[in-house]
Design a protein around this motif. Structure first.
Motif: not given
Length: 83
Positions: A70, A28, A25-26, A22-23
């Motif tokens: 990430d 990948d 921001g987005d 979970d973040s």
């Protein structure tokens, strides 16, 4: 979340650790990471999430750091303890 604990004949516990990245921001996804022994810092294994960030891994009793990196170089770290 720990699921499906198994007690071995020698008294060791093994369980399936299930989780989800979970973040704010987005991310990948899917994303690869490593599993480190929390005490020694040695690598225990590798882990890959699915396209929703979910993962599961079999772990022996102990404390572990789950480390994901990430595509922007940010590290996502979680801690799992199997009693």
């Amino acid at each position: 979340h720990l699921d499906h604990p198994v007690n071995h004949e020698d008294g060791r516990l093994q369980a399936t650790a299930r989780g989800q990245l979970d973040s704010e921001g987005d991310l990948d996804l899917p994303m690869e990471g490593v599993v480190l022994d929390s005490d020694s810092g040695s690598m225990v294994g590798s882990i890959t999430t699915d396209e929703r960030g979910r993962f599961d891994i079999q772990l022996q009793a102990g404390a572990y750091d789950l480390v994901f990196k990430d595509d922007q170089g940010r590290h996502l770290i979680g801690v799992v303890t199997v009693p």
